[in-house]
Each structure stands twice: as C-alpha cells, then as structure tokens.
Design an enzyme around this catalytic site. Structure first.
Site, PDB file in Angstrom:
ATOM      1  N   GLY A 196       0.573  -4.985   0.806  1.00 41.97           N
ATOM      2  CA  GLY A 196      -0.702  -5.048   0.028  1.00 41.97           C
ATOM      3  C   GLY A 196      -0.375  -5.861  -1.307  1.00 41.97           C
TER       4      GLY A 196
ATOM      5  CB  ALA B 217      -0.803   0.333   1.334  1.00 38.91           C
TER       6      ALA B 217
ATOM      7  CD  GLU C  55      -2.515  -7.586   2.667  1.00 38.63           C
ATOM      8  OE1 GLU C  55      -2.091  -6.307   2.809  1.00 38.63           O
ATOM      9  OE2 GLU C  55      -3.442  -7.528   3.619  1.00 38.63           O
TER      10      GLU C  55
ATOM     11  CD  GLU D 237       1.624  -5.793   5.552  1.00 40.80           C
ATOM     12  OE1 GLU D 237       2.569  -6.726   5.912  1.00 40.80           O
ATOM     13  OE2 GLU D 237       0.989  -5.848   4.626  1.00 40.80           O
TER      14      GLU D 237
HETATM   15  N1  CO8 Z   1       4.814   3.042  -0.665  1.00 42.94           N
HETATM   16  C1  CO8 Z   1       4.825   4.216  -1.211  1.00 42.94           C
HETATM   17  N2  CO8 Z   1       6.164   4.380  -2.144  1.00 42.94           N
HETATM   18  C2  CO8 Z   1       6.932   3.155  -2.130  1.00 42.94           C
HETATM   19  C3  CO8 Z   1       6.602   2.253  -1.662  1.00 42.94           C
HETATM   20  C4  CO8 Z   1       5.342   1.838  -0.806  1.00 42.94           C
HETATM   21  N3  CO8 Z   1       4.865   0.808  -0.284  1.00 42.94           N
HETATM   22  N4  CO8 Z   1       7.528   0.982  -1.900  1.00 42.94           N
HETATM   23  C5  CO8 Z   1       8.527   2.029  -2.537  1.00 42.94           C
HETATM   24  N5  CO8 Z   1       8.188   2.973  -2.730  1.00 42.94           N
HETATM   25  C6  CO8 Z   1       8.858   4.117  -3.202  1.00 42.94           C
HETATM   26  C7  CO8 Z   1      10.261   4.591  -2.576  1.00 42.94           C
HETATM   27  O1  CO8 Z   1       9.656   5.385  -1.497  1.00 42.94           O
HETATM   28  C8  CO8 Z   1      11.095   5.155  -3.667  1.00 42.94           C
HETATM   29  O2  CO8 Z   1      10.439   6.271  -3.806  1.00 42.94           O
HETATM   30  P1  CO8 Z   1      11.475   7.593  -4.166  1.00 42.94           P
HETATM   31  O3  CO8 Z   1      12.241   7.376  -5.628  1.00 42.94           O
HETATM   32  O4  CO8 Z   1      10.473   8.965  -4.396  1.00 42.94           O
HETATM   33  O5  CO8 Z   1      12.304   7.766  -3.239  1.00 42.94           O
HETATM   34  C9  CO8 Z   1      10.605   4.294  -4.868  1.00 42.94           C
HETATM   35  O6  CO8 Z   1       9.338   3.515  -4.645  1.00 42.94           O
HETATM   36  C10 CO8 Z   1      11.738   3.238  -5.088  1.00 42.94           C
HETATM   37  O7  CO8 Z   1      11.826   2.533  -4.056  1.00 42.94           O
HETATM   38  P2  CO8 Z   1      13.344   2.205  -3.278  1.00 42.94           P
HETATM   39  O8  CO8 Z   1      14.341   3.487  -3.583  1.00 42.94           O
HETATM   40  O9  CO8 Z   1      12.923   1.930  -1.948  1.00 42.94           O
HETATM   41  O10 CO8 Z   1      13.718   1.036  -4.058  1.00 42.94           O
HETATM   42  P3  CO8 Z   1      14.904  -0.129  -3.727  1.00 42.94           P
HETATM   43  O11 CO8 Z   1      14.987  -1.140  -4.965  1.00 42.94           O
HETATM   44  O12 CO8 Z   1      15.869   0.128  -2.857  1.00 42.94           O
HETATM   45  O13 CO8 Z   1      13.856  -1.122  -2.806  1.00 42.94           O
HETATM   46  C11 CO8 Z   1      11.904  -2.130  -2.067  1.00 42.94           C
HETATM   47  C12 CO8 Z   1      12.652  -1.700  -3.146  1.00 42.94           C
HETATM   48  C13 CO8 Z   1      12.580  -3.100  -1.183  1.00 42.94           C
HETATM   49  C14 CO8 Z   1      10.367  -2.675  -2.459  1.00 42.94           C
HETATM   50  C15 CO8 Z   1      11.595  -1.020  -1.191  1.00 42.94           C
HETATM   51  O14 CO8 Z   1      11.253   0.081  -1.754  1.00 42.94           O
HETATM   52  C16 CO8 Z   1      10.570  -1.157   0.032  1.00 42.94           C
HETATM   53  O15 CO8 Z   1      10.927  -1.720   1.243  1.00 42.94           O
HETATM   54  N6  CO8 Z   1       9.308  -0.698   0.152  1.00 42.94           N
HETATM   55  C17 CO8 Z   1       8.251  -0.747   1.102  1.00 42.94           C
HETATM   56  C18 CO8 Z   1       7.822  -2.234   1.217  1.00 42.94           C
HETATM   57  C19 CO8 Z   1       6.872  -2.356   2.256  1.00 42.94           C
HETATM   58  O16 CO8 Z   1       6.928  -1.969   3.437  1.00 42.94           O
HETATM   59  N7  CO8 Z   1       5.473  -2.523   1.972  1.00 42.94           N
HETATM   60  C20 CO8 Z   1       4.373  -2.529   2.716  1.00 42.94           C
HETATM   61  C21 CO8 Z   1       3.628  -1.403   2.805  1.00 42.94           C
HETATM   62  S1  CO8 Z   1       2.399  -1.306   4.027  1.00 42.94           S
HETATM   63  C22 CO8 Z   1       1.029  -2.111   3.426  1.00 42.94           C
HETATM   64  O17 CO8 Z   1       1.246  -2.677   2.257  1.00 42.94           O
HETATM   65  C23 CO8 Z   1      -0.025  -2.764   4.219  1.00 42.94           C
HETATM   66  C24 CO8 Z   1      -1.119  -3.081   3.284  1.00 42.94           C
HETATM   67  C25 CO8 Z   1      -2.345  -2.743   4.121  1.00 42.94           C
HETATM   68  C26 CO8 Z   1      -2.937  -1.404   4.213  1.00 42.94           C
HETATM   69  C27 CO8 Z   1      -4.202  -1.293   4.741  1.00 42.94           C
HETATM   70  C28 CO8 Z   1      -4.880   0.062   4.761  1.00 42.94           C
HETATM   71  C29 CO8 Z   1      -4.740   0.901   5.922  1.00 42.94           C
END
Ligand code: CO8
Length: 257
Positions: free
Chosen positions: A110, A65, A113, A133
């Site tokens: 997400g 998400a 999911e 999460e």
């Molecule tokens: N949300 C928003 N932006 C994101 C997300 C995300 N989940 N994942 C990546 N991005 C963005 C980064 O912020 C970055 O943006 P910018 O270039 O502007 O800095 C861009 O995408 C590229 O990401 P990275 O530079 O981090 O790329 P890497 O190749 O180094 O890493 C990863 C890739 C491993 C995927 C890393 O980006 C990461 O760990 N992302 C987050 C993963 C995460 O924690 N996901 C879970 C989110 S919470 C969730 O999904 C809950 C679901 C239920 C919600 C219910 C509603 C309330």
C-alpha cells in the site's frame, strides 16, 4: 485541525504531510485513511495551495497496509477496506494541485500504491519499492495493479507484482517508477526546491495542466485534447494569467501572478 498520524505544515503555499507512525513503519490503518480524507477536505477548496508533498517519518515511507488490522477481516471487510483506500488514493491523484511523493525509505505494498497515486516520486538512495502482497497470499488492493502497469508498462509491473521483489532507488529510477534520486540528507531540501519551482509558475496554469494530463492519461486522446483546448482558452483574455505571463516575457520581467 490536529491529527494523530498525519503531521502537516504549510509554508509558501506548499503543504508538507508527514505520515507519522514510525513504530509500525507508517503502516496504513483506518485512522490514517480517516485523517487523510479530513485533510483532503481541508485542502481541496483552498486556492492558496500550490503543491502537496507526502513523506514518511523514520525508516519507512509506508511499509504497506496495516497487516495487524487486516489479519482478521472477512471477505466483505477486506473488500470495503480496499475500496476505502482506493477512493482515498483517487482523491490524492485528483487534488487540484500537484502532489509529490518524497520517498524516504520502504514504500511497500500500500505504500508503493500511495506513492504511485502521487503525480511523481522523488526518492532517497535508501528508498525501497515493492509489491510484496503475493508473499502474504494477497494482491494489491489500492489500485496498484492498475497504476503500476500504466506507469512502467505491463511487463515490468507483472514482474514486480508476481515476484514481490524489493527494488532499490536506482532500479526504480531505471524503470521510471521514480523521477529523481537524492542522498537521504538532501532529499527534503531537493523536494522543497522542486515544489518551490512549481509554486513559482502560473498557479492556474499548473492546476489546469494537472487536470488535463490526468484526464487524458485515463481517458482517450480525443477527449483529453478537447479538454486541453478548452482549458487552454480559459488562460487567455484581459486580466488572465496567460496574458500576464506572455506580457512579462515580452517586457523581460517576472510575471506578477
Ligand atoms: N503492517 C503492520 N505492521 C507493520 C507493517 C505492516 N505493513 N510493516 C511493518 N510493521 C511493523 C512490524 O510488525 C514491526 O512491529 P513490532 O515492532 O511490533 O514487531 C515494526 O513495524 C517494525 O518492523 P520490522 O521489525 O519488520 O522492521 P525491519 O526493519 O526488520 O523490516 C520491513 C522492515 C522490510 C518493511 C518489514 O517490516 C516488512 O516486510 N513489512 C511488511 C511489508 C509488507 O508485506 N507490506 C505489504 C502489506 S499488504 C498491503 O499493503 C496490501 C495493500 C492493499 C490492501 C487492500 C485492503 C484489503
């Protein structure tokens, strides 16, 4: 209809949906959910659709998400965002045709999911799965806690949900979280082969087998078996799909659906 985040293509009754927000790793925001619901409205009643494929553009399937959208939400907004996502994924799961997740890269939070709301998952060797999460002080909000335990069993689900470990495609295959794994260059061709194979079967039979399997999975075996018998019966009789399929077998020819 044209969309900002979703790219769609329909050929031979197969809908390919690509989530295209690669700069944000295809993170799921409100625009995505609005667009996905509009698309599902379009496809729901379209009898010519046989299979839907969901994939992501770039390095990620979906990295979760949208954290940037969620960070300032209050408790009620968080709950509403979760409920909106849950309803959307329930609709994907209940589409009348099979939905395949073609997992090209990161399927986190997400994203994992979303993949689990599809009927099955075909992954690239580069795919990575996880429910991170708890790293963020959150829990899954799109029914990941419910689907994961049902798909791979409670103990493996609890392991992934509490450690937030990111696993590769081979481990996901071992856990039966994914059904097949292919090299990245071959992924979409192989997924299309699977989709075409399904699309060649009795179209009503495929829709009914999905319905009865889903109802039985979430309900009880007595209810599920009763529905199975009822839908089994609808495939028989003069001019029915079952009659054509069985006659074709006996006459050693391809069925004319
Ligand atoms: N949300 C928003 N932006 C994101 C997300 C995300 N989940 N994942 C990546 N991005 C963005 C980064 O912020 C970055 O943006 P910018 O270039 O502007 O800095 C861009 O995408 C590229 O990401 P990275 O530079 O981090 O790329 P890497 O190749 O180094 O890493 C990863 C890739 C491993 C995927 C890393 O980006 C990461 O760990 N992302 C987050 C993963 C995460 O924690 N996901 C879970 C989110 S919470 C969730 O999904 C809950 C679901 C239920 C919600 C219910 C509603 C309330």
């Amino acid at each position: 209809m044209s969309y900002k985040i979703l790219k769609t293509q329909i050929q031979e009754g197969i809908v390919m949906v690509t989530i295209s927000r690669p700069k944000a790793m295809n993170a799921l925001n409100t625009v995505f959910f609005d667009e996905m619901n509009a698309l599902l409205d379009e496809l729901d009643s379209n009898k010519s659709i046989k299979v839907m494929i969901i994939t992501g553009e770039g390095k990620a399937f979906v990295a979760g998400a949208d954290i940037a959208e969620m960070v300032n939400m209050n408790s009620l907004q968080g709950q509403r965002f979760s409920e909106y996502g849950q309803r959307t994924f329930e609709r994907i799961e209940a589409m009348p045709f099979p939905v395949i997740a073609a997992v090209n890269g990161f399927a986190l939070g997400g994203g994992c999911e979303l993949a689990m709301s599809c009927d099955f998952r075909i992954a690239s060797t580069k795919a990575k799965f996880g429910q991170p999460e708890v790293n963020l002080g959150l829990i899954p909000g799109y029914a990941g806690t419910q689907r994961m335990a049902r798909l791979i069993g409670k103990a493996d689900a609890m392991y992934l949900l509490t450690t937030a470990d990111m696993i590769g495609a081979d481990e996901a295959l071992r856990l039966k979280l994914v059904q097949k794994v292919f090299e990245p260059e071959a992924l979409m061709d192989e997924v299309m082969k699977i989709a075409r194979n399904i699309a060649s079967k009795g179209p009503q039979a495929v829709r009914k087998v999905k319905e009865v399997c889903r109802i039985g999975f979430y309900g009880n075996i007595v209810e599920g078996s009763a529905l199975e018998a009822k839908l089994f019966g609808t495939l028989f009789g003069k001019g029915s799909e079952g009659e054509e399929g069985m006659k074709a077998f006996i006459e050693k020819r391809k069925p004319n659906w």
